[in-house]
Enzyme design. Structure first.
Site, PDB file in Angstrom:
ATOM      1  N   ASN A 107       0.840  -1.195   0.000  1.00  5.55           N
ATOM      2  CA  ASN A 107       0.000   0.000   0.000  1.00  5.55           C
ATOM      3  C   ASN A 107       0.875   1.244   0.000  1.00  5.55           C
ATOM      4  OD1 ASN A 107      -2.731   1.255   0.294  1.00  5.55           O
ATOM      5  ND2 ASN A 107      -1.778   2.091   2.131  1.00  5.55           N
ATOM      6  N   TYR A 153      -0.140  10.374   4.481  1.00  3.78           N
ATOM      7  CA  TYR A 153      -0.482  10.728   5.857  1.00  3.78           C
ATOM      8  C   TYR A 153       0.482  11.822   6.298  1.00  3.78           C
ATOM      9  CZ  TYR A 153      -1.726   5.831   5.080  1.00  3.78           C
ATOM     10  OH  TYR A 153      -2.168   4.652   4.521  1.00  3.78           O
ATOM     11  N   ARG A 154      -0.033  12.829   6.964  1.00  5.43           N
ATOM     12  CA  ARG A 154       0.869  13.882   7.409  1.00  5.43           C
ATOM     13  C   ARG A 154       1.763  13.356   8.526  1.00  5.43           C
ATOM     14  NH1 ARG A 154      -4.055  16.753  10.132  1.00  5.43           N
ATOM     15  NH2 ARG A 154      -3.670  16.350  12.343  1.00  5.43           N
ATOM     16  N   TRP A 179      -1.827   8.388  10.672  1.00  9.09           N
ATOM     17  CA  TRP A 179      -2.716   7.578   9.824  1.00  9.09           C
ATOM     18  C   TRP A 179      -3.981   7.259  10.618  1.00  9.09           C
ATOM     19  CZ3 TRP A 179       1.518   3.489   8.510  1.00  9.09           C
ATOM     20  CH2 TRP A 179       1.919   2.802   9.629  1.00  9.09           C
ATOM     21  N   ASP A 231      -5.461  22.013   8.356  1.00 13.08           N
ATOM     22  CA  ASP A 231      -5.732  20.925   7.417  1.00 13.08           C
ATOM     23  C   ASP A 231      -6.646  21.362   6.278  1.00 13.08           C
ATOM     24  OD1 ASP A 231      -5.850  18.217   6.387  1.00 13.08           O
ATOM     25  OD2 ASP A 231      -5.368  17.581   8.407  1.00 13.08           O
TER      26      ASP A 231
END
Length: 392
Positions: free
Chosen positions: A79, A83-84, A97, A192
């Site tokens: 995968n 993700y930050r 995550w 965000d």
């Protein structure tokens, strides 16, 4: 490619061989070295990277467009997720995550076994690979294979130096390490894509064990904040790319839009070719049960004569074809995006569905359907000819 039916009989299967051959060209190809292996760091650190602190209220510097590579501990399917990651020090970042993301799911499986999970942060690379990391592909589809399908040729992969993972050979930078699900730290706040600062929450820690990069690497990043910003254009590509997949499960769907101002998880608009009563609600329920669309807060369903890409046309349909009491569906206690600032609980809230299709007598609409105002062909022809006469 989203579907390839296997025909009956030997002759039919033989006729499919060319398609299978083309599919094989999309599989990733392991190589011994590549551009990203040119420089291998023995004592890696995050300190030398131009990692951004974007907003004044951010808790610190964040990696905002790193592709995090993990492998399912049981199936081996690889995968890539975006993700930050908040920088803690030279060797540690906090991995944000969320519960619904596959990286977190891989980590939970490892945690149940009492293990840490190997992970690699990939910075930059081919557009198809970056797109693959962002795209919500079907469960079980290897993201490296999906990248090859997108570019119609398999990507090359190399092995990491300190962990058991493969990474794209054409990446700019690879940061190797592991995530310890037991090492939780406070992450955030961070400005965000909802347009709000997300609150402080605990997430696991990534520890850096190795790094490699091109000779002159480019640090790929993005700015995240109140829409509409750069990520809106990536979201539009995902919207267009996944329409065929939605139509595969819901063939009545004509078009699909996720307005950028709704930060993509907030609202989606679907047009359908309606053929039976209750069909709009059927489509809503089906999409709420499909992958990451389960986190979408609001669905608006319109008829196929409405342009879902034109928000004014959508508003017209809502206000002329929907009755609030009859056509509004609210479902409580459903999964929500972790970042949704309006949900009463983190990860749990409600859904809103608006059926803005024209109602039929089978749906209890006993009034005569009013005729829609349209331009007749004769008038359209006269106007077009006049414009043509004046060269306009």
């Amino acid at each position: 490619m989203t579907r390839m039916d296997m025909p009956p009989g030997l002759l039919g299967k033989l006729k499919k061989l060319p398609q299978l051959s083309k599919m094989s060209e999309s599989f990733p190809k392991p190589v011994s070295s590549g551009p990203v292996t040119k420089v291998v760091q023995k004592n890696p650190t995050f300190d030398g990277l131009p990692i951004l602190k974007t907003w004044v209220g951010d808790a610190g510097r964040f990696i905002t467009l790193g592709l995090v590579a993990t492998r399912h501990p049981e199936t081996g399917v690889r995968n890539l997720g975006v993700y930050r990651m908040q920088i803690v020090d030279g060797q540690h970042v906090i991995m944000h995550w969320q519960k619904h993301k596959r990286g977190a799911q891989h980590s939970e499986i490892s945690k149940a076994k009492g293990e840490r999970i190997p992970a690699a942060i990939i910075i930059g690379g081919e557009p198809s690979t970056v797109f693959s990391g962002i795209a919500p592909v079907p469960e079980g589809l290897d993201k490296y294979l999906f990248s090859g399908i997108v570019r119609k040729k398999g990507i090359s992969t190399v092995r990491c130096k300190t962990i058991d993972l493969e990474v794209p050979a054409n990446a700019e930078i690879v940061l190797e390490g592991y995530v310890d699900p037991a090492d939780l730290r406070d992450e955030g706040p961070f400005g965000d894509h909802t347009g709000y600062y997300t609150p402080v929450e605990q997430y696991p820690t990534f520890t850096l064990t190795g790094a490699m990069h091109r000779e002159n690497p480019v640090y790929l990043t993005t700015v995240v904040g109140k829409p509409i910003l750069e990520d809106a254009y990536v979201g539009k590509v995902i919207e267009r790319s996944f329409l065929p997949l939605i139509q595969m499960f819901h063939p009545e769907v004509v078009d699909f839009a996720m307005p950028a101002a709704g930060w993509f998880q907030g609202m989606a608009i679907i047009s359908i070719k309606k053929s039976y009563p209750g069909q709009a609600k059927k489509v809503m329920m089906g999409l709420w049960g499909t992958g990451q669309l389960a986190l979408t807060k609001m669905f608006i369903v319109v008829d196929d004569d409405v342009d879902v890409q034109d928000i004014n046309d959508v508003i017209w349909a809502i206000t002329t074809r929907a009755d609030p009491a009859r056509d509004t569906t609210i479902i409580n206690n459903t999964p929500t995006d972790t970042l949704d600032p309006a949900s009463p609980l983190v990860n749990l809230g409600s859904k809103l569905g608006i059926d803005a299709t024209q109602k039929t007598i089978q749906e209890g609409f006993t009034r005569e359907v009013q005729e829609k105002v349209t331009v007749d062909d004769r008038t359209r022809g006269l106007v077009d000819s006049r414009w043509s006469t004046y060269g306009l």
